[in-house]
Design an enzyme around this catalytic site. Structure first.
Site, PDB file in Angstrom:
ATOM      1  N   GLU A  61     -13.584 -66.704  47.216  1.00  0.00           N
ATOM      2  CA  GLU A  61     -12.521 -65.704  46.773  1.00  0.00           C
ATOM      3  C   GLU A  61     -11.563 -65.854  47.803  1.00  0.00           C
ATOM      4  O   GLU A  61     -10.452 -65.558  48.148  1.00  0.00           O
ATOM      5  CB  GLU A  61     -12.845 -63.786  45.867  1.00  0.00           C
ATOM      6  CG  GLU A  61     -11.786 -63.507  45.557  1.00  0.00           C
ATOM      7  CD  GLU A  61     -11.868 -61.977  44.760  1.00  0.00           C
ATOM      8  OE1 GLU A  61     -12.725 -61.854  45.725  1.00  0.00           O
ATOM      9  OE2 GLU A  61     -12.309 -62.239  43.338  1.00  0.00           O
ATOM     10  N   HIS A  96     -39.040 -74.436  45.504  1.00  0.00           N
ATOM     11  CA  HIS A  96     -39.222 -75.083  44.269  1.00  0.00           C
ATOM     12  C   HIS A  96     -39.025 -75.344  42.501  1.00  0.00           C
ATOM     13  O   HIS A  96     -39.027 -74.639  41.453  1.00  0.00           O
ATOM     14  CB  HIS A  96     -40.796 -74.155  43.625  1.00  0.00           C
ATOM     15  CG  HIS A  96     -41.755 -73.615  45.268  1.00  0.00           C
ATOM     16  ND1 HIS A  96     -42.759 -74.387  44.860  1.00  0.00           N
ATOM     17  CD2 HIS A  96     -41.066 -73.064  46.086  1.00  0.00           C
ATOM     18  CE1 HIS A  96     -43.330 -73.912  45.957  1.00  0.00           C
ATOM     19  NE2 HIS A  96     -42.740 -73.113  46.874  1.00  0.00           N
ATOM     20  N   LYS A 151      -7.408 -60.818  33.343  1.00  0.00           N
ATOM     21  CA  LYS A 151      -7.455 -59.729  33.844  1.00  0.00           C
ATOM     22  C   LYS A 151      -6.647 -59.367  32.478  1.00  0.00           C
ATOM     23  O   LYS A 151      -6.696 -58.973  31.081  1.00  0.00           O
ATOM     24  CB  LYS A 151      -6.832 -59.305  34.698  1.00  0.00           C
ATOM     25  CG  LYS A 151      -7.644 -58.765  35.331  1.00  0.00           C
ATOM     26  CD  LYS A 151      -8.069 -58.107  36.904  1.00  0.00           C
ATOM     27  CE  LYS A 151      -8.894 -58.528  38.033  1.00  0.00           C
ATOM     28  NZ  LYS A 151      -8.844 -57.247  39.110  1.00  0.00           N
TER      29      LYS A 151
HETATM   30  O1  LIG Z   1     -12.104 -52.439  43.295  1.00  0.00           O
HETATM   31  P1  LIG Z   1     -11.596 -53.163  42.306  1.00  0.00           P
HETATM   32  O2  LIG Z   1     -10.224 -53.078  42.480  1.00  0.00           O
HETATM   33  O3  LIG Z   1     -11.946 -52.812  41.619  1.00  0.00           O
HETATM   34  O4  LIG Z   1     -11.720 -54.307  42.318  1.00  0.00           O
HETATM   35  C1  LIG Z   1     -13.289 -54.867  42.172  1.00  0.00           C
HETATM   36  C2  LIG Z   1     -12.802 -56.790  42.523  1.00  0.00           C
HETATM   37  O5  LIG Z   1     -12.414 -57.208  41.104  1.00  0.00           O
HETATM   38  C3  LIG Z   1     -11.127 -58.080  41.348  1.00  0.00           C
HETATM   39  O6  LIG Z   1     -10.635 -58.636  40.148  1.00  0.00           O
HETATM   40  C4  LIG Z   1     -10.720 -58.899  42.579  1.00  0.00           C
HETATM   41  O7  LIG Z   1     -11.523 -60.155  41.969  1.00  0.00           O
HETATM   42  C5  LIG Z   1     -12.329 -58.370  43.506  1.00  0.00           C
HETATM   43  O8  LIG Z   1     -11.303 -59.282  44.860  1.00  0.00           O
HETATM   44  C6  LIG Z   1     -12.319 -57.221  43.513  1.00  0.00           C
HETATM   45  O9  LIG Z   1     -13.619 -56.506  44.620  1.00  0.00           O
END
Ligand SMILES: O=P(O)(O)OC[C@H]1O[C@H](O)[C@H](O)[C@@H](O)[C@@H]1O
EC number: 5.3.1.9
Length: 430
Positions: free
Chosen positions: A283, A304, A418
């Site tokens: 990431e 294995h 998202k």
């Molecule tokens: O800690 P949060 O805001 O819930 O984020 C949780 C995770 O989701 C995000 O989408 C990113 O991909 C990550 O870098 C992050 O650690």
């Protein structure tokens, strides 16, 4: 004293390995990268020497442990779960959610949006004795909030409508986000995720420190190990092996097309550490068409399963073995079947000895076949060594970001998915 060493001889001395002149040529950029990191002092570089988060975490952990809690459910995903899980798996009993070996409650991780795992946690916890720690830096990650709402409901059912409030910790942005609003509205115990620390770099913030302290780990020693690493990088700069490793992995990708970095841990206890590292490296560096692909593997198990590919498949990988010189426990192999030469030879050895021999055998077979490989060696599984190693890998990743010319601290690529999720789930404004 931390005991973590990096051995890159098999990246340099094997056929097709790196040459001194390549490293020399990259040396000025490497020096600038590490000097820039030390000058900039990003949040994760300050965590090892920050006591306020440790003290706040210890205070909440003591409240939880002294309450007689039977279960502690850590709710989070990505950087809000992988670090705590890595520490827990490395340093606690492998079946801690059955056998808490340092006193205190059993730990459970509600990470993925998976109804089977979540139902399983609900099956085994005693809601009357359960605390929930909901961890999200943004304060609204769908998986985390969904899991929290379910656990919250179970606690409310067992403890009365608002009974959960006294057993809920909110670990989140200290100023903004929906979870912060809930915490304020319901007067929940809160711990901060520092705004200047990215999720995948946050293990030494309350994100990792609270669950470690709740489980009876030495959270202070975690920071001490990490602080030792920062100190050494300040002293050694580009000469520090973790920093030099950034250059080597960068060159293996960009000049040898070995764009898959396999972290093969020779201890089941480090399997989650590899998963934590996969997020950190992927990431941070996977941007603008750049970045090598990290992949977690476990030795001897994956001898294995994948070693055939590493030995005779496409030569697009660098194998990085992570081994522990002295595991905290070992098991004698008892005598039996001495008349059977394919079995009796094992009698009198130990299982840990076999693990170590197989690790050496894999390393040697790779080297003799001209497959570049590196070794990270921990003297023991201790809080200090884990703190040192995680800090070292974070530093290595940040330096590699500069070499690749990418910002290692953001993750714009995850937003599109998202938005689709929020739209499909009916979130207003999406
Ligand atoms: O800690 P949060 O805001 O819930 O984020 C949780 C995770 O989701 C995000 O989408 C990113 O991909 C990550 O870098 C992050 O650690």
């Amino acid at each position: 004293m931390a005991d973590v060493t990096f051995d890159y001889r098999n990246l340099l001395e094997v056929e097709g390995g790196l040459e001194e002149r390549e490293l020399q040529k990259l040396s000025p950029r490497l020096g600038e990268a590490v000097d820039g990191l030390l000058d900039e002092q990003p949040g994760f570089m300050r965590l090892p020497r920050t006591r306020e988060y440790l003290e706040a975490s210890l205070e909440v952990a003591e409240k939880i442990r002294s309450s007689g809690a039977t279960d502690f459910v850590h709710v989070g995903i990505g950087g809000s779960a992988l670090g705590p899980m890595a520490l827990h798996r490395a340093l606690n009993h492998p079946f801690y959610n059955l056998l808490p070996d340092r006193g205190g409650p059993r730990l459970h991780f509600a990470e993925n949006a998976d109804p089977m795992t979540l139902s399983g946690i609900l099956d085994v916890i005693d809601p009357k004795g359960t605390w929930v720690n909901v961890v999200t830096k943004s304060g609204s990650t769908a998986e985390t909030m969904a899991n929290f709402l379910v656990i919250r409901g179970a606690l409310a059912e067992a403890l009365g409508d608002f009974g959960y409030q006294a057993r809920t910790v909110a670990t989140t942005d200290p100023e903004k986000g929906f979870l912060k609003r809930i915490a304020d509205r319901e007067d929940l115990v809160t711990l901060p995720i520092p705004q200047e620390v990215g999720g995948r770099f946050s293990v030494l913030s309350p994100v990792g420190l609270l669950p470690a302290a709740v489980a009876g780990l030495d959270a202070e020693a975690l920071l001490a190990g990490a602080a030792r690493c920062v100190e050494e990088v300040e002293e050694q700069g580009a000469e520090h092996p973790a920093v030099a490793g950034a250059a080597m992995h960068y060159l293996m990708d960009t000049s040898r097309n070995r764009n898959i970095r396999v972290m093969m841990v020779y201890a089941d206890a480090l399997e989650r550490l590899a998963a934590w590292f996969v997020q950190l490296w992927a990431e941070s560096l996977g941007k603008g068409g750049k970045g090598s692909t990290p992949h977690g593997a476990v030795g001897t198990t994956d001898q294995h399963s994948q070693l055939q590919l590493y030995m005779e498949g496409p030569q697009d990988k660098v194998i990085e073995i992570v081994e522990v010189r002295n595991l905290p426990r070992d098991v004698e192999i008892p005598g039996a079947y001495e008349d059977l030469e394919g079995v009796g030879y094992l009698s009198g050895h130990t299982v840990g000895e076999l693990l170590g021999v197989e690790c050496d055998a894999t390393r040697r077979a790779l080297a003799e076949a001209g497959r570049p490989n590196a070794t990270i060696r921990l003297g023991s599984l201790s809080e200090e060594n884990l703190g040192y190693l995680m800090q070292a890998l974070e530093i290595q990743t940040a330096v590699a970001g500069t070499l690749y010319g990418v910002n290692p601290y953001d993750q714009p690529g995850v937003e599109a998915g998202k938005r689709i999720t929020y739209r499909r789930m009916g979130r207003p404004g999406y």
